[in-house]
Design a protein around this motif. Structure first.
Motif, PDB file in Angstrom:
ATOM      1  N   SER A   1       0.832  -1.211   0.000  1.00 34.75           N
ATOM      2  CA  SER A   1       0.000   0.000   0.000  1.00 34.75           C
ATOM      3  C   SER A   1       0.868   1.264   0.000  1.00 34.75           C
ATOM      4  CB  SER A   1      -1.001  -0.005   1.164  1.00 34.75           C
ATOM      5  OG  SER A   1      -0.301  -0.057   2.384  1.00 34.75           O
ATOM      6  N   GLU A   2       1.989   1.215   0.671  1.00 37.16           N
ATOM      7  CA  GLU A   2       2.899   2.373   0.658  1.00 37.16           C
ATOM      8  C   GLU A   2       3.544   2.541  -0.722  1.00 37.16           C
ATOM      9  OE1 GLU A   2       4.331   2.075   5.360  1.00 37.16           O
ATOM     10  OE2 GLU A   2       5.517   1.145   3.787  1.00 37.16           O
ATOM     11  N   ALA A   3       3.812   1.423  -1.377  1.00 40.29           N
ATOM     12  CA  ALA A   3       4.403   1.474  -2.722  1.00 40.29           C
ATOM     13  C   ALA A   3       3.451   2.179  -3.685  1.00 40.29           C
ATOM     14  CB  ALA A   3       4.697   0.058  -3.212  1.00 40.29           C
ATOM     15  N   LYS A   4       2.177   1.856  -3.551  1.00 40.68           N
ATOM     16  CA  LYS A   4       1.158   2.466  -4.425  1.00 40.68           C
ATOM     17  C   LYS A   4       1.146   3.988  -4.232  1.00 40.68           C
ATOM     18  CE  LYS A   4      -3.858   2.026  -5.253  1.00 40.68           C
ATOM     19  NZ  LYS A   4      -3.898   2.201  -6.683  1.00 40.68           N
ATOM     20  N   VAL A   5       1.181   4.415  -2.991  1.00 38.52           N
ATOM     21  CA  VAL A   5       1.157   5.853  -2.693  1.00 38.52           C
ATOM     22  C   VAL A   5       2.391   6.541  -3.290  1.00 38.52           C
ATOM     23  CG1 VAL A   5       1.305   7.558  -0.815  1.00 38.52           C
ATOM     24  CG2 VAL A   5      -0.216   5.581  -0.589  1.00 38.52           C
ATOM     25  N   LEU A   6       3.550   5.946  -3.093  1.00 38.41           N
ATOM     26  CA  LEU A   6       4.786   6.561  -3.587  1.00 38.41           C
ATOM     27  C   LEU A   6       4.796   6.617  -5.116  1.00 38.41           C
ATOM     28  CD1 LEU A   6       7.612   7.712  -3.182  1.00 38.41           C
ATOM     29  CD2 LEU A   6       8.483   5.388  -2.889  1.00 38.41           C
ATOM     30  N   LEU A   7       4.387   5.538  -5.751  1.00 38.76           N
ATOM     31  CA  LEU A   7       4.395   5.535  -7.223  1.00 38.76           C
ATOM     32  C   LEU A   7       3.368   6.524  -7.781  1.00 38.76           C
ATOM     33  CD1 LEU A   7       4.868   1.714  -7.758  1.00 38.76           C
ATOM     34  CD2 LEU A   7       6.446   3.496  -8.528  1.00 38.76           C
ATOM     35  N   GLU A   8       2.236   6.609  -7.134  1.00 40.75           N
ATOM     36  CA  GLU A   8       1.220   7.571  -7.604  1.00 40.75           C
ATOM     37  C   GLU A   8       1.727   9.005  -7.490  1.00 40.75           C
ATOM     38  OE1 GLU A   8      -2.252   6.368  -5.423  1.00 40.75           O
ATOM     39  OE2 GLU A   8      -2.957   5.073  -7.079  1.00 40.75           O
ATOM     40  N   GLU A   9       2.545   9.231  -6.480  1.00 42.17           N
ATOM     41  CA  GLU A   9       3.146  10.553  -6.312  1.00 42.17           C
ATOM     42  C   GLU A   9       4.188  10.814  -7.414  1.00 42.17           C
ATOM     43  OE1 GLU A   9       5.048  12.691  -2.506  1.00 42.17           O
ATOM     44  OE2 GLU A   9       4.294  10.670  -2.140  1.00 42.17           O
ATOM     45  N   MET A  10       4.901   9.765  -7.761  1.00 45.67           N
ATOM     46  CA  MET A  10       5.982   9.917  -8.756  1.00 45.67           C
ATOM     47  C   MET A  10       5.462  10.093 -10.179  1.00 45.67           C
ATOM     48  SD  MET A  10       8.792   7.069  -7.772  1.00 45.67           S
ATOM     49  CE  MET A  10       9.760   7.223  -6.277  1.00 45.67           C
ATOM     50  N   ILE A  11       4.398   9.391 -10.501  1.00 52.85           N
ATOM     51  CA  ILE A  11       3.931   9.334 -11.899  1.00 52.85           C
ATOM     52  C   ILE A  11       3.843  10.715 -12.566  1.00 52.85           C
ATOM     53  CG2 ILE A  11       1.943   8.726 -13.390  1.00 52.85           C
ATOM     54  CD1 ILE A  11       1.655   6.191 -11.549  1.00 52.85           C
ATOM     55  N   PRO A  12       3.121  11.689 -11.983  1.00 51.99           N
ATOM     56  CA  PRO A  12       3.026  12.991 -12.676  1.00 51.99           C
ATOM     57  C   PRO A  12       4.358  13.737 -12.705  1.00 51.99           C
ATOM     58  CG  PRO A  12       1.946  13.073 -10.517  1.00 51.99           C
ATOM     59  CD  PRO A  12       2.312  11.648 -10.748  1.00 51.99           C
ATOM     60  N   LEU A  13       5.226  13.469 -11.734  1.00 52.18           N
ATOM     61  CA  LEU A  13       6.492  14.203 -11.648  1.00 52.18           C
ATOM     62  C   LEU A  13       7.517  13.745 -12.679  1.00 52.18           C
ATOM     63  CD1 LEU A  13       6.956  14.285  -7.736  1.00 52.18           C
ATOM     64  CD2 LEU A  13       5.870  16.000  -9.190  1.00 52.18           C
ATOM     65  N   VAL A  14       7.396  12.508 -13.146  1.00 44.33           N
ATOM     66  CA  VAL A  14       8.410  11.997 -14.088  1.00 44.33           C
ATOM     67  C   VAL A  14       7.840  11.739 -15.490  1.00 44.33           C
ATOM     68  CG1 VAL A  14       9.717  10.939 -12.184  1.00 44.33           C
ATOM     69  CG2 VAL A  14       8.106   9.534 -13.488  1.00 44.33           C
ATOM     70  N   LYS A  15       6.603  12.154 -15.701  1.00 47.05           N
ATOM     71  CA  LYS A  15       5.946  11.768 -16.952  1.00 47.05           C
ATOM     72  C   LYS A  15       6.613  12.320 -18.215  1.00 47.05           C
ATOM     73  CE  LYS A  15       2.050  15.124 -17.142  1.00 47.05           C
ATOM     74  NZ  LYS A  15       2.893  16.285 -17.211  1.00 47.05           N
ATOM     75  N   ASP A  16       7.328  13.411 -18.094  1.00 49.14           N
ATOM     76  CA  ASP A  16       7.978  13.982 -19.282  1.00 49.14           C
ATOM     77  C   ASP A  16       9.455  13.626 -19.378  1.00 49.14           C
ATOM     78  OD1 ASP A  16       5.601  15.239 -20.096  1.00 49.14           O
ATOM     79  OD2 ASP A  16       5.935  16.838 -18.622  1.00 49.14           O
ATOM     80  N   ALA A  17       9.873  12.635 -18.648  1.00 48.72           N
ATOM     81  CA  ALA A  17      11.303  12.282 -18.606  1.00 48.72           C
ATOM     82  C   ALA A  17      11.840  11.896 -19.972  1.00 48.72           C
ATOM     83  CB  ALA A  17      11.500  11.116 -17.641  1.00 48.72           C
ATOM     84  N   ASP A  18      13.046  12.349 -20.231  1.00 49.60           N
ATOM     85  CA  ASP A  18      13.729  11.933 -21.446  1.00 49.60           C
ATOM     86  C   ASP A  18      14.817  10.923 -21.064  1.00 49.60           C
ATOM     87  OD1 ASP A  18      14.477  11.767 -24.051  1.00 49.60           O
ATOM     88  OD2 ASP A  18      15.808  13.500 -23.968  1.00 49.60           O
ATOM     89  N   CYS A  19      14.450  10.020 -20.215  1.00 51.90           N
ATOM     90  CA  CYS A  19      15.355   8.935 -19.825  1.00 51.90           C
ATOM     91  C   CYS A  19      14.472   7.782 -19.372  1.00 51.90           C
ATOM     92  CB  CYS A  19      16.287   9.377 -18.684  1.00 51.90           C
ATOM     93  SG  CYS A  19      15.449   9.725 -17.134  1.00 51.90           S
ATOM     94  N   GLU A  20      15.097   6.625 -19.211  1.00 54.52           N
ATOM     95  CA  GLU A  20      14.346   5.466 -18.732  1.00 54.52           C
ATOM     96  C   GLU A  20      14.159   5.626 -17.213  1.00 54.52           C
ATOM     97  OE1 GLU A  20      13.943   3.130 -21.242  1.00 54.52           O
ATOM     98  OE2 GLU A  20      13.801   1.177 -20.296  1.00 54.52           O
ATOM     99  N   VAL A  21      12.942   5.376 -16.738  1.00 53.16           N
ATOM    100  CA  VAL A  21      12.668   5.513 -15.302  1.00 53.16           C
ATOM    101  C   VAL A  21      12.208   4.153 -14.760  1.00 53.16           C
ATOM    102  CG1 VAL A  21      11.345   6.750 -13.546  1.00 53.16           C
ATOM    103  CG2 VAL A  21      11.908   7.891 -15.706  1.00 53.16           C
ATOM    104  N   ILE A  22      12.915   3.672 -13.766  1.00 54.84           N
ATOM    105  CA  ILE A  22      12.625   2.328 -13.238  1.00 54.84           C
ATOM    106  C   ILE A  22      12.504   2.392 -11.714  1.00 54.84           C
ATOM    107  CG2 ILE A  22      13.467  -0.064 -13.122  1.00 54.84           C
ATOM    108  CD1 ILE A  22      15.421   0.712 -15.434  1.00 54.84           C
ATOM    109  N   ALA A  23      11.571   1.622 -11.193  1.00 54.88           N
ATOM    110  CA  ALA A  23      11.512   1.456  -9.732  1.00 54.88           C
ATOM    111  C   ALA A  23      11.732  -0.023  -9.439  1.00 54.88           C
ATOM    112  CB  ALA A  23      10.160   1.912  -9.197  1.00 54.88           C
ATOM    113  N   CYS A  24      12.827  -0.341  -8.754  1.00 55.75           N
ATOM    114  CA  CYS A  24      13.095  -1.720  -8.347  1.00 55.75           C
ATOM    115  C   CYS A  24      12.583  -1.865  -6.921  1.00 55.75           C
ATOM    116  CB  CYS A  24      14.586  -2.025  -8.438  1.00 55.75           C
ATOM    117  SG  CYS A  24      15.188  -1.861 -10.129  1.00 55.75           S
TER     118      CYS A  24
END
Ligand code: PGA
Length: 255
Positions: A21-44
């Motif tokens: 459940s914490e992972a979901k919250v963190l990823l949801e926070e990240m999604i809009p912040l990295v959406k325009d990235a010009d690099c590969e974005v990975i969460a391990c």
């Protein structure tokens, strides 16, 4: 020189942090912040977070990785996870040979090599971690240590397969300590890694391989580290657990 040929890859290594459940919250926070990235974005992420994580990032530019896996496809290996299990869940990357695995869980170059080959065979992409201990740096053997790890960890990995490998240079003394390698120290060893890869696979293939730096990389030092010719990305521990910090590193890599 050849930096432009390579895609920058910023990967978070969450280690043993965040429940599903914490992972979901963190990823949801990240999604809009990295959406325009010009690099590969990975969460391990931890194994138990994978289902939630893959589901949460569906349709976004964030890819999900695991933090380890076993080399056998199945069998009597209590507590282990196979490449097939990861693949079925939608995992694309697997961190291998992290210094914490080497230090606390008996990981050796031989087992890192077995895991690397298994991950490649499964069509997943390994992020193979190498790096020297503080003691080894003091003894002035960083070069030998890292070249040895590269040769052993990639033993029997073909030129075609190595194109799917990411190398993470993580000086052990810089991991989780707040002490970062200087830009020049990072560049020196990443360049040496590329030289070692060139000796095995030829310059052209070596020039195409992404080499990350990892070890206390954060929103304050990422830009300078990533500006170096041979530093093509980052494997981020602590700072990947804070959406704003991780996103700032992704922005630095996108420049
Ligand atoms: P750190 O960890 O960024 O917290 O130093 C990096 C890593 O272990 O991959």
């Amino acid at each position: 020189m050849n930096k432009k040929l390579r895609k920058a890859v910023i990967a978070g290594n969450w280690k043993m942090n965040k429940t599903p459940s914490e992972a979901k919250v963190l990823l949801e926070e990240m999604i809009p912040l990295v959406k325009d990235a010009d690099c590969e974005v990975i969460a391990c992420v931890p194994y138990v977070d994978i289902c939630t994580a893959v589901d949460t990032v569906k349709g976004t530019n964030i890819k999900i990785g695991a933090e380890n896996c076993h080399w056998e496809e199945k069998g009597a290996f209590t507590g282990e996870i196979s490449t097939g299990m990861l693949k079925e869940l939608g995992v694309e990357y697997v961190v291998l040979g992290h210094s914490e695995r080497r230090q606390y869980f008996g990981e050796t170059d031989e087992t890192v090599n077995k895991r690397t080959k298994a991950v490649l065979k499964a069509g997943l992409k390994p992020i193979v971690c190498v790096g020297e201990l503080l003691w080894e740096r003091k003894c002035n053997i960083t070069e030998e240590v890292v070249a040895r790890q590269i040769k052993l960890d990639l033993f029997d990995v073909s030129a075609e397969e190595v194109k799917n490998v990411i190398i993470a240079y993580e000086p052990v003394w810089a991991i989780g300590t707040g002490v970062t390698a200087t830009d020049d120290q990072a560049e020196e060893v990443c360049a040496l890694i590329r030289e070692t890869l060139a000796k095995i696979y030829g310059q052209e293939i070596a020039d195409g391989i992404t080499i990350q730096y990892g070890g206390s990389m954060n929103d304050g030092n990422a830009e300078a580290l990533l500006s170096k010719e041979n530093v093509d990305g980052g494997l981020i521990g602590g700072a990947s657990l804070v959406a704003g910090k991780f996103a700032a590193i992704v922005s630095a890599a996108s420049k």
